[in-house]
Design a protein around this motif. Structure first.
Motif, mmCIF file in Angstrom:
data_model
loop_
_atom_site.group_PDB
_atom_site.id
_atom_site.type_symbol
_atom_site.label_atom_id
_atom_site.label_comp_id
_atom_site.label_asym_id
_atom_site.label_seq_id
_atom_site.Cartn_x
_atom_site.Cartn_y
_atom_site.Cartn_z
ATOM 1 N N ILE A 168 -43.595 35.363 -79.564
ATOM 2 C CA ILE A 168 -42.849 36.531 -79.049
ATOM 3 C C ILE A 168 -43.834 37.612 -78.611
ATOM 4 C CG2 ILE A 168 -41.216 38.370 -79.626
ATOM 5 C CD1 ILE A 168 -39.966 36.439 -81.691
ATOM 6 N N LYS A 169 -44.822 37.910 -79.479
ATOM 7 C CA LYS A 169 -45.817 38.943 -79.152
ATOM 8 C C LYS A 169 -46.592 38.604 -77.883
ATOM 9 C CE LYS A 169 -48.680 39.973 -82.515
ATOM 10 N NZ LYS A 169 -49.107 41.346 -82.280
ATOM 11 N N ALA A 170 -46.811 37.316 -77.664
ATOM 12 C CA ALA A 170 -47.595 36.893 -76.498
ATOM 13 C C ALA A 170 -46.742 36.817 -75.234
ATOM 14 C CB ALA A 170 -48.244 35.536 -76.774
ATOM 15 N N GLY A 171 -45.474 37.235 -75.346
ATOM 16 C CA GLY A 171 -44.635 37.337 -74.155
ATOM 17 C C GLY A 171 -44.088 36.012 -73.662
ATOM 18 N N LEU A 172 -44.046 34.988 -74.546
ATOM 19 C CA LEU A 172 -43.577 33.680 -74.072
ATOM 20 C C LEU A 172 -42.063 33.539 -74.131
ATOM 21 C CD1 LEU A 172 -46.276 31.178 -75.377
ATOM 22 C CD2 LEU A 172 -46.127 32.406 -73.219
ATOM 23 N N GLY A 173 -41.396 34.402 -74.887
ATOM 24 C CA GLY A 173 -39.944 34.279 -74.934
ATOM 25 C C GLY A 173 -39.340 35.243 -75.931
ATOM 26 N N GLU A 174 -38.024 35.101 -76.111
ATOM 27 C CA GLU A 174 -37.262 35.958 -77.011
ATOM 28 C C GLU A 174 -36.704 35.120 -78.152
ATOM 29 O OE1 GLU A 174 -33.988 38.976 -76.215
ATOM 30 O OE2 GLU A 174 -34.641 38.527 -74.199
ATOM 31 N N TYR A 175 -36.511 35.759 -79.279
ATOM 32 C CA TYR A 175 -35.952 35.052 -80.436
ATOM 33 C C TYR A 175 -34.462 34.782 -80.210
ATOM 34 C CZ TYR A 175 -35.293 33.841 -85.356
ATOM 35 O OH TYR A 175 -35.011 33.181 -86.524
ATOM 36 N N GLY A 176 -34.022 33.562 -80.494
ATOM 37 C CA GLY A 176 -32.629 33.185 -80.274
ATOM 38 C C GLY A 176 -31.891 32.910 -81.566
ATOM 39 N N LYS A 177 -30.575 32.829 -81.469
ATOM 40 C CA LYS A 177 -29.729 32.657 -82.647
ATOM 41 C C LYS A 177 -30.035 31.366 -83.393
ATOM 42 C CE LYS A 177 -25.384 34.219 -82.424
ATOM 43 N NZ LYS A 177 -23.942 34.252 -82.053
ATOM 44 N N LEU A 178 -30.545 30.359 -82.705
ATOM 45 C CA LEU A 178 -30.834 29.081 -83.359
ATOM 46 C C LEU A 178 -32.145 29.118 -84.145
ATOM 47 C CD1 LEU A 178 -31.799 26.555 -80.502
ATOM 48 C CD2 LEU A 178 -32.389 28.974 -80.641
ATOM 49 N N GLY A 179 -32.793 30.299 -84.211
ATOM 50 C CA GLY A 179 -33.990 30.442 -85.039
ATOM 51 C C GLY A 179 -35.268 30.026 -84.344
ATOM 52 N N LEU A 180 -35.231 29.845 -83.046
ATOM 53 C CA LEU A 180 -36.416 29.443 -82.284
ATOM 54 C C LEU A 180 -36.649 30.448 -81.168
ATOM 55 C CD1 LEU A 180 -35.532 25.646 -81.883
ATOM 56 C CD2 LEU A 180 -37.141 26.639 -83.537
ATOM 57 N N VAL A 181 -37.843 30.384 -80.571
ATOM 58 C CA VAL A 181 -38.139 31.237 -79.418
ATOM 59 C C VAL A 181 -37.529 30.587 -78.177
ATOM 60 C CG1 VAL A 181 -39.964 32.214 -77.976
ATOM 61 C CG2 VAL A 181 -40.276 32.060 -80.459
ATOM 62 N N ILE A 182 -36.788 31.377 -77.410
ATOM 63 C CA ILE A 182 -36.197 30.891 -76.161
ATOM 64 C C ILE A 182 -37.077 31.375 -75.016
ATOM 65 C CG2 ILE A 182 -34.201 31.057 -74.619
ATOM 66 C CD1 ILE A 182 -32.421 31.046 -77.023
ATOM 67 N N THR A 183 -37.699 30.441 -74.328
ATOM 68 C CA THR A 183 -38.559 30.790 -73.198
ATOM 69 C C THR A 183 -37.717 30.802 -71.922
ATOM 70 O OG1 THR A 183 -39.122 28.485 -72.660
ATOM 71 C CG2 THR A 183 -40.476 29.575 -74.338
ATOM 72 N N PRO A 184 -38.090 31.640 -70.928
ATOM 73 C CA PRO A 184 -37.319 31.626 -69.679
ATOM 74 C C PRO A 184 -37.381 30.254 -69.005
ATOM 75 C CG PRO A 184 -38.800 33.519 -69.750
ATOM 76 C CD PRO A 184 -39.149 32.648 -70.916
ATOM 77 N N GLU A 185 -38.522 29.606 -69.063
ATOM 78 C CA GLU A 185 -38.737 28.379 -68.288
ATOM 79 C C GLU A 185 -38.053 27.151 -68.884
ATOM 80 O OE1 GLU A 185 -41.022 30.414 -69.446
ATOM 81 O OE2 GLU A 185 -42.139 31.226 -67.761
ATOM 82 N N PHE A 186 -38.099 27.012 -70.203
ATOM 83 C CA PHE A 186 -37.618 25.785 -70.852
ATOM 84 C C PHE A 186 -36.618 26.056 -71.981
ATOM 85 C CE2 PHE A 186 -42.119 25.264 -69.586
ATOM 86 C CZ PHE A 186 -41.946 24.346 -68.557
ATOM 87 N N GLY A 187 -36.204 27.308 -72.140
ATOM 88 C CA GLY A 187 -35.353 27.639 -73.280
ATOM 89 C C GLY A 187 -36.100 27.362 -74.574
ATOM 90 N N PRO A 188 -35.369 26.842 -75.598
ATOM 91 C CA PRO A 188 -36.035 26.570 -76.885
ATOM 92 C C PRO A 188 -36.736 25.204 -76.918
ATOM 93 C CG PRO A 188 -33.684 26.153 -77.052
ATOM 94 C CD PRO A 188 -33.911 26.634 -75.646
ATOM 95 N N ARG A 189 -36.797 24.513 -75.784
ATOM 96 C CA ARG A 189 -37.309 23.137 -75.734
ATOM 97 C C ARG A 189 -38.837 23.113 -75.596
ATOM 98 N NH1 ARG A 189 -37.644 20.322 -71.091
ATOM 99 N NH2 ARG A 189 -36.238 21.817 -70.097
ATOM 100 N N VAL A 190 -39.554 23.770 -76.508
ATOM 101 C CA VAL A 190 -41.020 23.826 -76.446
ATOM 102 C C VAL A 190 -41.611 23.666 -77.833
ATOM 103 C CG1 VAL A 190 -41.200 25.311 -74.400
ATOM 104 C CG2 VAL A 190 -40.962 26.354 -76.656
#
Ligand code: SF4
Ligand code: SF4
Length: 403
Positions: free
Chosen positions: A245-267
């Protein structure tokens, strides 16, 4: 240009309890925050904690090693499905097992150390911006799908690592002088994730780890060859979510993972700790918090009710939850229990998440723009109308190879 100059231009978010997310915060450090001990990670607990460990745990881990013909003979759980899943883990397993005689499981409980010595002379960069741009380019050359850079923040380091040999905590000591963390992400294969739940889909997870391992080692060796420190870490040493999150790769989502714009939580994330001065990225928001507020697809799809559907809070299900962060929480004991029962990892929540779609770039960009706007319910219903996140049979995936 010095590192001081870099942080002067782009203030470090480390002192900001919202990690720079401001009013849109969905991951907020509270006054009673406690650093996390890796011993309490659900995977470590599955070895030492009778609350978690059972016969099902042994069988679950055995499926990654033993003859596979006798496991569940249903679509997605055949010998061929397990054969692919286990092969996908092979690269990362080799490194994990290489130094087990020294009580190290590299990539999981200890940092990766298979690196050559390098010169002391440091290559000087024109500016931290130039260094960051070059590191990102090299990371992508070495297989990273996403790269972000943030500052070293001790809050996210484990208080202790975990010794599998002694089944006990051990010190988590890092060298002096580390200032930056490079976070790399590898996207997991979309078509495999469409077949979740299945042993076959575990190949997406395994290959995410294996590919990350190669990227982390090659990029760390490059940084060392430049004369700087570089410590490659996968699941070990520190929590990946706050750093990503700090590195700007995505936002925290309800499923407990980081959601990235490009791939969602699939990383899958990896991290490199270094003293190479680089320009810092800043956290970004693109409407995930607001979208999650009105979407419950992951909550409803989880077969064991492990995802809290409530507003972000300090809820703690058990000792595997970090204490003192206001966020959405997941019950890791229930989640892992389901993994054990089906003899493979699960990513149903990732499959159903509307941010995880295999759309062409231009459609994905348009959908994200809509999802991040006041018209987010339209984005939600569009995803429902086109049947986003439906499960495909594992045999469908294998049939593609026959085309
Ligand atoms: S991985 Fe599966 S069991 Fe775990 S939270 Fe997601 S849907 Fe639930
Ligand atoms: S499925 Fe919906 S609620 Fe869950 S993380 Fe994705 S967008 Fe958020």
């Amino acid at each position: 240009m010095s590192e001081e100059a870099s942080t002067e231009q782009r203030p470090s978010p480390s002192a900001d309890p919202t990690l720079g997310l401001g009013n849109a915060a969905s991951f907020e450090v509270q006054g009673d925050f406690e650093r996390f001990n890796q011993r309490d990670d659900i995977f470590c607990r599955s070895f030492w904690d009778p609350e978690v460990r059972s016969e099902a745990t042994d069988r679950f881990y055995a499926t990654y090693r033993e003859a596979l013909a006798n496991w569940r003979a249903v679509d997605g759980f055949t010998q061929r499905d397990y054969a692919l899943r286990n092969a996908s883990w092979h690269v990362t397993d080799v490194f994990a097992e290489l130094k087990e005689s020294e009580d190290r499981r590299e990539g999981y409980l200890d940092e990766l150390t298979v690196l050559r010595d390098a010169p002391d002379e440091q290559v000087e960069y024109e500016s931290p911006q130039a260094a960051a741009a070059e590191i990102k380019r090299v990371a992508q050359l070495f297989g990273a799908d996403l790269v972000g850079i943030t500052d070293y923040d001790e809050r996210w380091l484990y208080t202790h690592k975990y010794s599998r040999e002694r089944e006990a905590p051990k010190p988590n000591e890092q060298p002096d002088g580390l200032t930056h963390v490079i976070v790399v992400a590898k996207a997991m294969d979309h078509s495999l994730i469409e077949t979740v739940p299945s042993a076959l889909s575990g190949a997406a997870t395994g290959w995410g780890y294996s590919a990350d391992t190669l990227t982390l080692l090659a990029l760390s060796q490059y940084i060392r060859n430049l004369g700087y420190q570089a410590i490659p870490t996968l699941n070990d040493t520190a929590l990946a979510v706050p750093y990503a999150i700090k590195a700007g790769l995505g936002e925290y989502g309800k499923l407990g993972l980081v959601i990235t714009p490009e791939f969602g939580p699939r990383v899958r994330f990896g991290k490199i700790f270094t003293d190479l001065p680089m320009e810092l990225d800043l956290p970004k928001t693109f409407g995930v918090k607001e979208f999650c507020d009105s979407c419950n697809l992951c909550v409803d799809a989880c077969p064991v009710g492990a995802i809290a559907g409530e507003s972000p809070s300090e809820k703690v299900y058990n000792r595997s939850n970090i204490v003192g962060i206001k966020k959405w929480s997941v019950d890791a004991e229930s989640c892992f229990g389901f993994w054990e029962r089906q003899n493979s990892d699960c990513s149903i929540c990732v499959r159903v998440c509307p941010y995880n779609r295999g759309w062409p770039d231009w459609i994905g960009r348009g959908w994200r723009r809509l999802a991040g706007s006041p018209l987010r319910r339209v984005a939600y219903w569009l995803d429902r109308i086109v049947g986003g996140g439906r499960r495909r049979a594992a045999s469908w995936w294998w049939d593609q190879t026959a085309d």
